[in-house]
Write an enzyme that holds these catalytic residues in place. Sequence first.
Site, PDB file in Angstrom:
ATOM      1  NE  ARG A   9      -3.229  -0.285   3.080  1.00  0.00           N
ATOM      2  CZ  ARG A   9      -4.428  -0.872   2.993  1.00  0.00           C
ATOM      3  NH1 ARG A   9      -5.355  -0.361   2.240  1.00  0.00           N
ATOM      4  NH2 ARG A   9      -4.676  -1.975   3.683  1.00  0.00           N
ATOM      5  CB  CYS A 136      16.748   4.830  -5.534  1.00  0.00           C
ATOM      6  SG  CYS A 136      17.161   5.996  -4.233  1.00  0.00           S
ATOM      7  CD  GLN A 163      20.409  10.681  -3.778  1.00  0.00           C
ATOM      8  OE1 GLN A 163      21.630  10.619  -3.599  1.00  0.00           O
ATOM      9  NE2 GLN A 163      19.556   9.920  -3.100  1.00  0.00           N
ATOM     10  N   GLY A 167      12.796  10.065  -2.575  1.00  0.00           N
ATOM     11  CA  GLY A 167      13.749   9.150  -1.951  1.00  0.00           C
ATOM     12  C   GLY A 167      13.564   9.096  -0.444  1.00  0.00           C
ATOM     13  NE  ARG A 273      16.270  13.810  -0.114  1.00  0.00           N
ATOM     14  CZ  ARG A 273      16.385  12.490  -0.342  1.00  0.00           C
ATOM     15  NH1 ARG A 273      16.238  11.989  -1.550  1.00  0.00           N
ATOM     16  NH2 ARG A 273      16.641  11.670   0.662  1.00  0.00           N
ATOM     17  CG  HIS A 280      17.278   9.817  -7.215  1.00  0.00           C
ATOM     18  ND1 HIS A 280      16.327  10.576  -6.598  1.00  0.00           N
ATOM     19  CD2 HIS A 280      17.638   8.860  -6.304  1.00  0.00           C
ATOM     20  CE1 HIS A 280      16.113  10.108  -5.376  1.00  0.00           C
ATOM     21  NE2 HIS A 280      16.888   9.072  -5.173  1.00  0.00           N
TER      22      HIS A 280
HETATM   23  N1  HSE Z   1      18.107   6.673  -0.080  1.00  0.00           N
HETATM   24  C1  HSE Z   1      17.467   7.139  -1.247  1.00  0.00           C
HETATM   25  C2  HSE Z   1      17.129   8.614  -1.122  1.00  0.00           C
HETATM   26  C3  HSE Z   1      16.195   6.384  -1.484  1.00  0.00           C
HETATM   27  O1  HSE Z   1      17.045   9.069   0.009  1.00  0.00           O
HETATM   28  O2  HSE Z   1      16.954   9.270  -2.126  1.00  0.00           O
HETATM   29  C4  HSE Z   1      16.246   5.277  -2.455  1.00  0.00           C
HETATM   30  O3  HSE Z   1      17.082   4.195  -2.112  1.00  0.00           O
END
Ligand code: HSE
Length: 379
Positions: A9, A136, A163, A167, A273, A280
């Site tokens: 889910r 990922c 990223q 994630g 990030r 990504h």
């Molecule tokens: N650790 C990754 C992220 C997520 O934080 O972007 C996917 O494995």
Amino acid sequence: MLVGLVGWRGMVGSVLLKRMTEENDFSKFEARFFSSSNAGGEGPQHGSFEGRPKLYDAYDLCALKECDILLTCQGSSYTNCVYHKLVSIGWRGYWIDAAKTLRLHETSVIALDPINYSFIKKSIDSGIKVFCGGNCTVSCMLMAVGALFTHNLVDWIFSSTYQAASGGGANHIKELLAQMGSLYGSSEKLMKDPASKILDIDRVVLEKQQQFGGEEIKYFGVPLAGSLIPWIDKDEGSGISLEEWKGFAETNKILGLYEKQSKQIPVDSTCVRVGSLRSHCQSLVIKLRKDLPLNEIEKIIESGNDWVRVVPNNKAESETQLSPVSVSGTLSIPIGRIKKLKLGREYVSAFTAGDQLLWGAAEPLRRMLNILIDENCRG
Ligand code: HSE
């Protein structure tokens, strides 16, 4: 065969179910759906199954033990809590897991079959029962340049990542969008006034970002909208984030080199990030083992699998084909900006994008399940 699905889910689980439906996977086995919060309730409609299946308790070891294969996207704490108990009561089925918990165990394999199918196959034949989806970033990077590794051409690789919020999880996407909305809200009056000055807009937005607190930064801890976060996952005090450590460890594990220290390939990265939603991107610097012409490098990259696609190194195609927006929701792995560096003829850089919920999470699990089903049918 009876396949138990846990954590279907959540965000990765939902993407997985959608892909399994698109590929008609449910016609190949009987599915049993588990729930950690709604046992006895109704599971999802799937395949040609009429009506809604009954949900089993995700902690009911007897119901789990009846399954030939268990596939979980429920997360690390579920794996920690259930996997060893199941094995200790004699379960000998296959465990396919999205979580990181078992990825680096000696008796597990990280599955990314377009790259390591023969390693997976050899592992099944030798009795390995645990197959995990990889990190990922690692999976998307290997989907792009895996052929350079399998042709033994990579001396070392460095990845600067961009990223997506996804994630972190579903809540992180919502938090990013809420921050974006709130930043626009803070400047809306000025934005609508054609006479307003850009530095006034900049000031109110910056003030808003600096005032974010409480619920506005509950998941990321700091503002992400209109900014970025140069650290992903845990800080274990070594100066290398856990995400960056996984880049080295998991790449080598997928390639079957993790346990062979002398053959390991250096993989370094700075993981960041950014404010994209579910795809990504990575900027790669690769030191090749020999000087190859660019067109040969591109040919090798494209021979790697059916999804990787070289994007010509020009502005128009880079802008339209290498962005998170252009790959999100697709299995395509574009790689472009491929060029030699001034550092030397063996140094190449490239830029790649990939949907981190598809190749980065759900797709390798779905394909691993199919490999096991096919193996079993062959007998
Ligand atoms: N650790 C990754 C992220 C997520 O934080 O972007 C996917 O494995």
